[in-house]
Design a protein around this motif. Sequence first.
Motif, PDB file in Angstrom:
ATOM      1  N   PRO A   1     -57.425  30.517   3.712  1.00 31.86           N
ATOM      2  CA  PRO A   1     -57.572  29.057   3.907  1.00 31.86           C
ATOM      3  C   PRO A   1     -56.286  28.494   3.878  1.00 31.86           C
ATOM      4  CG  PRO A   1     -58.873  29.726   1.970  1.00 31.86           C
ATOM      5  CD  PRO A   1     -58.307  30.993   2.648  1.00 31.86           C
ATOM      6  N   GLU A   2     -55.560  28.722   3.024  1.00 32.63           N
ATOM      7  CA  GLU A   2     -54.232  27.965   2.837  1.00 32.63           C
ATOM      8  C   GLU A   2     -53.409  27.881   4.007  1.00 32.63           C
ATOM      9  OE1 GLU A   2     -51.947  28.961  -0.768  1.00 32.63           O
ATOM     10  OE2 GLU A   2     -53.614  29.883  -1.839  1.00 32.63           O
ATOM     11  N   THR A   3     -53.282  29.129   4.869  1.00 26.66           N
ATOM     12  CA  THR A   3     -52.613  28.868   6.131  1.00 26.66           C
ATOM     13  C   THR A   3     -53.330  28.180   7.141  1.00 26.66           C
ATOM     14  OG1 THR A   3     -51.789  31.052   5.796  1.00 26.66           O
ATOM     15  CG2 THR A   3     -52.314  30.424   8.098  1.00 26.66           C
TER      16      THR A   3
ATOM     17  N   ARG B   1     -53.682  22.863   9.910  1.00 27.90           N
ATOM     18  CA  ARG B   1     -54.522  21.462  10.150  1.00 27.90           C
ATOM     19  C   ARG B   1     -53.631  20.432   9.765  1.00 27.90           C
ATOM     20  NH1 ARG B   1     -60.268  21.218   9.424  1.00 27.90           N
ATOM     21  NH2 ARG B   1     -60.051  23.004   8.057  1.00 27.90           N
ATOM     22  N   ALA B   2     -52.806  20.357   8.799  1.00 27.12           N
ATOM     23  CA  ALA B   2     -51.945  19.166   8.451  1.00 27.12           C
ATOM     24  C   ALA B   2     -50.897  19.101   9.268  1.00 27.12           C
ATOM     25  CB  ALA B   2     -51.555  19.654   7.040  1.00 27.12           C
ATOM     26  N   ALA B   3     -50.527  20.262  10.177  1.00 24.10           N
ATOM     27  CA  ALA B   3     -49.495  19.933  11.146  1.00 24.10           C
ATOM     28  C   ALA B   3     -50.093  19.572  12.569  1.00 24.10           C
ATOM     29  CB  ALA B   3     -48.910  21.355  11.485  1.00 24.10           C
TER      30      ALA B   3
ATOM     31  N   ASP C   1     -65.107  32.606   6.444  1.00 20.57           N
ATOM     32  CA  ASP C   1     -63.724  33.038   6.100  1.00 20.57           C
ATOM     33  C   ASP C   1     -63.097  33.213   7.434  1.00 20.57           C
ATOM     34  OD1 ASP C   1     -65.257  35.185   6.835  1.00 20.57           O
ATOM     35  OD2 ASP C   1     -64.593  36.302   5.101  1.00 20.57           O
ATOM     36  N   SER C   2     -63.433  32.582   8.436  1.00 15.14           N
ATOM     37  CA  SER C   2     -62.732  32.846   9.585  1.00 15.14           C
ATOM     38  C   SER C   2     -62.610  31.331  10.324  1.00 15.14           C
ATOM     39  CB  SER C   2     -63.218  33.943  10.468  1.00 15.14           C
ATOM     40  OG  SER C   2     -64.614  33.543  11.102  1.00 15.14           O
TER      41      SER C   2
ATOM     42  N   GLY D   1     -55.869  37.604   7.140  1.00 14.25           N
ATOM     43  CA  GLY D   1     -55.337  37.086   5.979  1.00 14.25           C
ATOM     44  C   GLY D   1     -54.375  37.794   5.114  1.00 14.25           C
ATOM     45  N   ILE D   2     -54.172  39.196   5.275  1.00 15.39           N
ATOM     46  CA  ILE D   2     -53.315  39.980   4.849  1.00 15.39           C
ATOM     47  C   ILE D   2     -51.971  39.589   5.521  1.00 15.39           C
ATOM     48  CG2 ILE D   2     -52.460  42.585   4.476  1.00 15.39           C
ATOM     49  CD1 ILE D   2     -54.891  41.834   2.818  1.00 15.39           C
TER      50      ILE D   2
END
Length: 523
Positions: free
Chosen positions: A74-76, A81-83, A93-94, A252-253
């Motif tokens: 979620p951090e990525t 999203r912010a960009a 989780d997807s 995520g990895i």
Amino acid sequence: MSETVATARTSRRRGRPVEAARSAAPGQNPHLEVPFISRAIPPYDLVSEESLIKIEATADRIMAEIGIEFREDPETVALFRAAGGTVTDLTQDSWNIRFEPGMIRDILRSAPARFTQHARNPARSVEIGGDAVVFAPAYGSPFVMDLDKGRRYGTIEDFRNFIKLGQSSPWLHHSGGTICEPTDIAVNKRHLDMVLSHIRYSDRAFLGSITAPERAEDSIELCRILFGSDFVDRNCVIMGNFNTTSPLVLDGITTQGIRAYAGAGQGSIHLPFLLGGAVSPLTMAGAVAQCLAETMVSCALTQLVRPGVPAVLGSFLSSMSLRSGSPTFGTAEPALGSLAMGQLARRLNMPLRCAGNFSTSKLPDAQAMQQGMMSMMSAVQSGANYVLHSAGFLDGLLSMSYEKFMLDTDLCGALHSYMRGVTVDDETLGLEALAENGPGQHLFGTAHTLRHYKTAYYDSALDDNQPWETWDEQGGIDAASRANARWKATLAAYEPPPLDPGIDGALQEFVDRKKASMPDAWY
């Protein structure tokens, strides 16, 4: 192949030992030895401007209309999203993220066009980008093979052997990464031994682990011990080689690993592994468009974490046997795709990793070298800056071959000469060579010949250019057998580059402590 069979085959004519194979003279081709190649030949522009625009437009449509799926990070997702990315929740989780045309290109403007990856020996530091070309060994094979013992799972001894062979070759510039999998060490601990081995047995730049975020962090921490934390924070000393999960997925990895390297100011390579007809369109234009979309989005993540951090566009295009479904390597169509990717990378003003010495042959034979040459020349002609898989790749990347490693590094030496281009001046035009003795006279003893005979041509360490009769009298030894003798002699003569004992002890202490902190995991 058993040792007995190999010896019988290679010494079939006169019963003479394989060790009779020619070895390179000391200081062979010293005029070509450089820490990295500065190409003096232009890359080949294959695709028209109109077609490049169409490929870029299709990549934009992929990003804007289909999107990229992100998993378990979620951090990525929050960064994109912010960009300005449009995020759609798929599951808990997807997420699917779509990017308006131009958005990812704007993010990538902060990525450097060229950067230095520092080696522990400053004379071995490499430049990546622009006209710089860096050759590195093959990467990722679970098996190794040689003419004596045949094909087998790789071990840490094999891994170290290939580092030593690479360090001993003047025609490679980079120690690489997972040259082969050391399957005799637990999966969750082998990255420690691999990075430590690169540091101990080579003084060149190298790649770190990417198989889990904590392993990426361990790789970077070992570099902080080696170089010092302040130096690492200000300079690129290690890179990670990250694959997207094609088609159009970043798990995520992978994204956590990318963020780990970028957050530490370290470089990363972003590589879709596209198998035509399986995870990408069969047609090369479509595969290139997909490749461009995936690598651009993956690279963009680095700039959201830390603008200005090094990122390398990646391209691994492969075809497929439509009769069997098996991957094929070293074929013509992906070679053309590499040329197109070179043009697209230059339009983005970013470094490129693509192609290499690819083959699906099971032996270091004519097929291996024909396919390898097709693919390797596409890397050279495309303008690739970092060429992973330059040596040892066999069996569709499932095996690292000792013999092919030596054959491939010899080819890399020839490519050093090829990329120097042709110098045209009064000296190289050689008018005096013809004028000295006049028509009908040989030029062997002319002053011009004596000035240039050591440097005019690349002098192969493995080719046999003797008359047939001489070759036959010496045992009729083939190229693979000469390479077999060569790698053994090279390992026997290897000496490790010096490493400060205090630093070496601190590295070992870190590795021992990390290993002791967790039980072995074998999957």
